[in-house]
Design an enzyme around this catalytic site. Structure first.
Site, short mmCIF file in Angstrom:
data_model
loop_
_atom_site.label_atom_id
_atom_site.label_comp_id
_atom_site.label_asym_id
_atom_site.label_seq_id
_atom_site.Cartn_x
_atom_site.Cartn_y
_atom_site.Cartn_z
N HIS A 20 3.10 -57.62 22.80
CA HIS A 20 4.55 -57.77 23.28
C HIS A 20 5.27 -56.28 23.39
CE1 HIS A 20 8.68 -59.39 23.84
NE2 HIS A 20 9.02 -58.01 22.86
N GLU A 21 4.94 -55.56 22.20
CA GLU A 21 5.37 -54.23 22.22
C GLU A 21 4.48 -53.26 23.02
OE1 GLU A 21 8.04 -53.34 20.38
OE2 GLU A 21 8.29 -55.27 19.93
N HIS A 24 6.40 -53.21 26.61
CA HIS A 24 7.42 -52.17 26.59
C HIS A 24 6.79 -50.72 26.54
CE1 HIS A 24 10.28 -55.26 25.69
NE2 HIS A 24 9.73 -55.66 24.43
#
Length: 357
Positions: A20-21, A24
């Site tokens: 997920h990170e 980003h």
């Protein structure tokens, strides 16, 4: 083997948060935002590498990671800070994390379904004695479920799930009959007492639900892998609706402890090690899509909450030529984070109580 499944569960959860990170991080780099640190893992630093603007870190605890962008919460004065970017860039960066989780779930499903010889959906295979709604104007043997109360029945088990939660005197059904879609709105089907094939009475809808098989091919592999990912999304949404409407309760929720417990239970209850790992990987795909959907909810401190503020900002600029002050956004996000952590603590304590009682 139990400890192995516990470690696997922790690692899976950590990897999904790190992925997920990473979403980003990649989006921030592509949009020209300065990233001060990208970390795999949390806690004490084990290894790091410094570049001109970003520190890449490996930390001790395998429970996630983070992407620390310049000016993520307030203007730092740097022209490459997050808050100084155009709205579309901010939206892309915030949405990239959930998107990466969704794609991860889809890729896992593609791998699991590779080589499958058939894919299964729910089909009516018969009716209980006394069922009065059989016929061309009602339901017929061989009908394949398509929708129930607006929910798409993508795969085997969906029809029985949605029927089990249905309340009311009528039901909205869509079935596929001889290749054509048949729509039955406000269909007068209610739970009644029927007799099964063994002469035992039961309360239900009087339908015998079996399996419809679609032959496996490259096209159906791609199609049903996509259907499975969409089914995961729908399952999360359906669960949230049930929670709001009272069909489910707080006791049905699970946090990290509950997830680890579930994965361990899946592993230890399987007939073989191969079956156990296959089911655990399937659960990882469900969890990945679950994280994607939950993070897009318009809740402060989550990506969806921040996206909501961006949209509010855009509307405010369009109507009033003013933005919502960053200090107010930060205050709401902080309050939302505290409430979210409190909620997660309650769910975690509930999970622990389930284990010890």
């Amino acid at each position: 083997m139990t400890i192995v499944y516990i470690l696997a569960a922790i690692l899976i959860f950590g990897i999904l948060v790190a992925v997920h990170e990473f979403g980003h991080f990649i989006a921030a780099k592509l949009c020209g935002v300065r990233v001060n640190e990208f970390s795999i893992g949390m806690g004490p630093l084990l290894w790091h590498k410094e570049t001109e603007e970003t520190q890449y870190s490996w930390r001790l605890l395998p429970i996630g990671g983070y992407c620390a962008m310049e000016g993520e919460d307030e203007d730092s004065g740097d022209t490459r800070s997050f808050v100084r970017q155009k709205t579309w860039k901010k939206l892309a960066i915030l949405a990239a994390g959930p998107l990466m989780n969704f794609l991860t779930g889809l890729l896992i499903v593609l791998a699991l379904y590779a080589g499958a010889t058939g894919f299964y959906t729910d089909q009516i295979t018969g009716f209980a004695p006394g069922f009065a709604l059989e016929g061309e104007d009602g339901l017929m043997e061989g009908d394949v479920f398509y929708k129930i109360d607006g929910y798409r029945t993508y795969l085997r088990g969906d029809a029985q799930l949605f029927l089990s939660y249905h309340q009311g005197d009528t039901i909205d059904l869509e079935v596929i009959r001889d290749g054509e879609k048949v729509v039955l709105e406000d269909f007068p089907m209610t739970r009644q007492t029927y007799t099964d094939s063994e002469g035992q009475e039961y309360t239900g809808f009087g339908l015998y639900v079996g399996v419809h098989v679609t032959e496996g091919s490259l096209l159906t592999w791609l199609q049903y892998s996509w259907y499975q990912a969409l089914d995961f999304v729908q399952l999360v949404w359906f669960s949230l609706v049930q929670l709001v409407t009272g069909g489910a309760s707080m006791q049905d929720l699970s946090g990290p402890v509950g997830i680890v417990s579930t994965i361990t239970e899946v592993g230890t209850s399987a007939e073989s090690a191969g079956a156990a790992w296959s089911q655990i990987i399937y659960f990882a795909a469900l969890l990945a899509v679950n994280l994607a959907v939950m993070n897009l909810l318009p809740i402060p401190a989550l990506d969806g909450g921040r996206i909501f503020f961006l949209l509010v900002d855009a509307v405010a600029m369009l109507l009033f030529r003013r933005r919502v002050p960053e200090k107010y956004q930060a205050a709401v996000n902080t309050a939302g984070f505290v409430l979210l952590m409190g909620f997660m603590l309650l769910v975690t304590l509930q999970d622990v109580w389930k284990l010890v009682r």
